[in-house]
Structure formats: C-alpha cells, structure tokens
Design an enzyme around this catalytic site. Sequence first.
Site, short mmCIF file in Angstrom:
data_model
loop_
_atom_site.label_atom_id
_atom_site.label_comp_id
_atom_site.label_asym_id
_atom_site.label_seq_id
_atom_site.Cartn_x
_atom_site.Cartn_y
_atom_site.Cartn_z
N ASP A 42 0.87 -1.19 0.00
CA ASP A 42 0.00 0.00 0.00
C ASP A 42 0.89 1.22 0.00
O ASP A 42 2.11 1.13 0.25
CB ASP A 42 -0.89 -0.02 1.26
CG ASP A 42 -1.79 1.21 1.34
OD1 ASP A 42 -2.38 1.57 0.31
OD2 ASP A 42 -1.87 1.84 2.41
N SER A 43 0.28 2.37 -0.22
CA SER A 43 1.02 3.63 -0.17
C SER A 43 1.45 3.99 1.25
O SER A 43 2.25 4.88 1.44
CB SER A 43 0.15 4.75 -0.74
OG SER A 43 -1.09 4.77 -0.06
N CYS A 58 -3.79 -1.02 -1.90
CA CYS A 58 -4.09 0.39 -2.17
C CYS A 58 -5.09 0.49 -3.32
O CYS A 58 -4.83 -0.03 -4.42
CB CYS A 58 -2.79 1.09 -2.54
SG CYS A 58 -2.98 2.82 -2.95
N GLU A 96 -5.78 9.01 9.39
CA GLU A 96 -4.36 9.05 9.80
C GLU A 96 -4.21 9.71 11.17
O GLU A 96 -3.36 9.35 11.98
CB GLU A 96 -3.53 9.84 8.79
CG GLU A 96 -3.44 9.22 7.43
CD GLU A 96 -2.14 8.45 7.21
OE1 GLU A 96 -1.11 8.84 7.79
OE2 GLU A 96 -2.19 7.45 6.46
N CYS A 103 -11.33 3.15 -0.66
CA CYS A 103 -10.03 3.64 -0.19
C CYS A 103 -9.67 2.89 1.09
O CYS A 103 -10.54 2.61 1.92
CB CYS A 103 -10.12 5.14 0.09
SG CYS A 103 -8.60 5.83 0.79
N HIS A 111 -8.35 3.77 3.75
CA HIS A 111 -8.56 4.46 5.02
C HIS A 111 -10.03 4.52 5.45
O HIS A 111 -10.32 4.75 6.61
CB HIS A 111 -8.04 5.90 4.93
CG HIS A 111 -6.55 6.00 4.89
ND1 HIS A 111 -5.79 5.41 3.92
CD2 HIS A 111 -5.69 6.64 5.72
CE1 HIS A 111 -4.51 5.67 4.13
NE2 HIS A 111 -4.42 6.42 5.22
#
Length: 278
Positions: free
Chosen positions: A18-19, A81, A161, A195, A197
């Site tokens: 993932d990023s 991702c 985050e 996504c 997140h």
Amino acid sequence: MNKTATDYNKELPIGVFDSGVGGLTVLKALTMRLPHERFLYLGDCARLPYGTKSSGTVTRYALQAASVLASRGVKLMVIACNTASATALDAVREAHPGIPVVGVVEPGAQTACRATRSGRIAVIATESTIRGRAYHEAILALRPDAEVTGHPCPLFVSLAEEGWHTGDIAEAVAARYLDPVFNTPDAPDTLVLGCTHFPLLRQAIGNVINPEAVIVDSARTTAHSVCLQLDELAMNTANTTPGQVSFLTTDDAARFARTGEGFLGRGIAEADVELVDL
Ligand code: DGL
C-alpha cells in the site's frame, strides 16, 4: 516424502503493499480469514499519498513496491491500495507473470453489484481513483444497467491518519461530502468504500447516510477473493500455528508502528518494522 517446489512455494508469505499504513485494514481482514498464512506488508509511507498523484507516477511507485516484495519471495501479491489497484494492476501483473496479483477494486465491485437492489451505486475514494473510473468500469462490466457515481473524499484520509475517525468532526466531514449524494430522490442504495482508510470511518459514515444503504468495504471482500484464489491454486499453507506478519516501510519505522496500530487493530512492535529503500 520429498517436498516439491509447490510445497515450498505454499510456505512463502503473501505480499501486501500500500502507499502507507491504510492497507493494514486489508491486512487485518486477510489475517482474520487466513490466520495460518505468513504475510509480508510493505507501506510506501515516504511517498504517501498516491491518491493525489498522476497515473504515471502511481504506476511507477507500484511497480517498485511489487519488485521489492517479489525479490523477497511471495506466493501471491495483494495490492491493498485502491489508487494503485485502480491504476497499476495490469502493469504489476505483466511485470510478475509468475505471481498471482489481487487488487481491491474488482472484489469491491463484485460485492457492490450483489448488494444493490436499485442499481444505484456510489463510490467514495481518492481523487485519483475516482478520476481513473476503475470502479465505474468494474461495476458496469458486471452490471451494465448500474448507475455509478464517484465522489472524491480526500479529507477522510487525513482524519483516519490522525485517529479522528469517530465523533463530531468525522461526522461533520462525512455529512459535508455525503449529504449531496444521499439527500436526493434518486439516492444510491449502496456505498463502496473505495479507499484503504475509509473502513475506519465506517461508523461516522453510517451515521450520516440513509441507514438502509449497504456499505461495501473492499478490505473484507478482497480477503475473500484471496481465499478463493489460494483454494483454486491449491496454495494454502500446511502450517497450523499463527502465521508470522512482517512489515517493511520506506519511512520512519517508529511512525509506521505508531500510526499503523489503529488500522491493524493490534499493536505493532517497532522492532518488527524494517526500513527499505525502493
Ligand atoms: N491507499 C490509498 C488508497 O486506498 C489512500 C492513501 C493515498 O492516497 O495514498 O487509495
């Protein structure tokens, strides 16, 4: 009995990249479904976010991440991702023909198509994923009469985050993004969290949309897809004890361990995180 090459391959870890730490939501779903498998997770934290970058840049980054996993030896690769799956899945498959590669877009699209009654499906994701229309195409390939709308929700990434995934601020941001989508006569009945997140904000999102709408989380559906692939290829590990999970990051290991915990749902020891350069 002699061990064959396949027997050894079966015991290789599953690579996940993932990023950044967001893909740990996918890793969490994978470890729950496949507790005896080993996993090698790479988070390209130094270059996060991918979601605002051009497709050329995302493809280059994804190919570099995939090369690191392949060079360590993995039996299957998961592009956790959404942005990289949407942009670079074919390029990664071409670069590593000997390793099955699973992205997160196709499984999310399949679940959305199964869930919807009205055929109206909204996808929320990063700007880049929405711009590339990969979810649109995957959904329309399965259900050509679907009405798919895409909505970039970049602030959700920062909220997750920051650990602000529940409460007033998260709900206010969710309402700002999603009221225009759901407060219409032709509102969708299915919402795809496109996504890594966004599963963290599931509760805040659920609190501001029509409670009857189905929320599709591509983390769980991807884990299901990986299980099916392993079964099909007869590549399940013979191990019966809990599988080891190792972490690689391209930036500060301490930060990876600290921020990753919320996404993985358990503690990560800094000593288990190796710094790598792509
Ligand atoms: N991992 C990205 C995704 O799922 C979100 C974070 C980023 O923009 O890199 O699209």
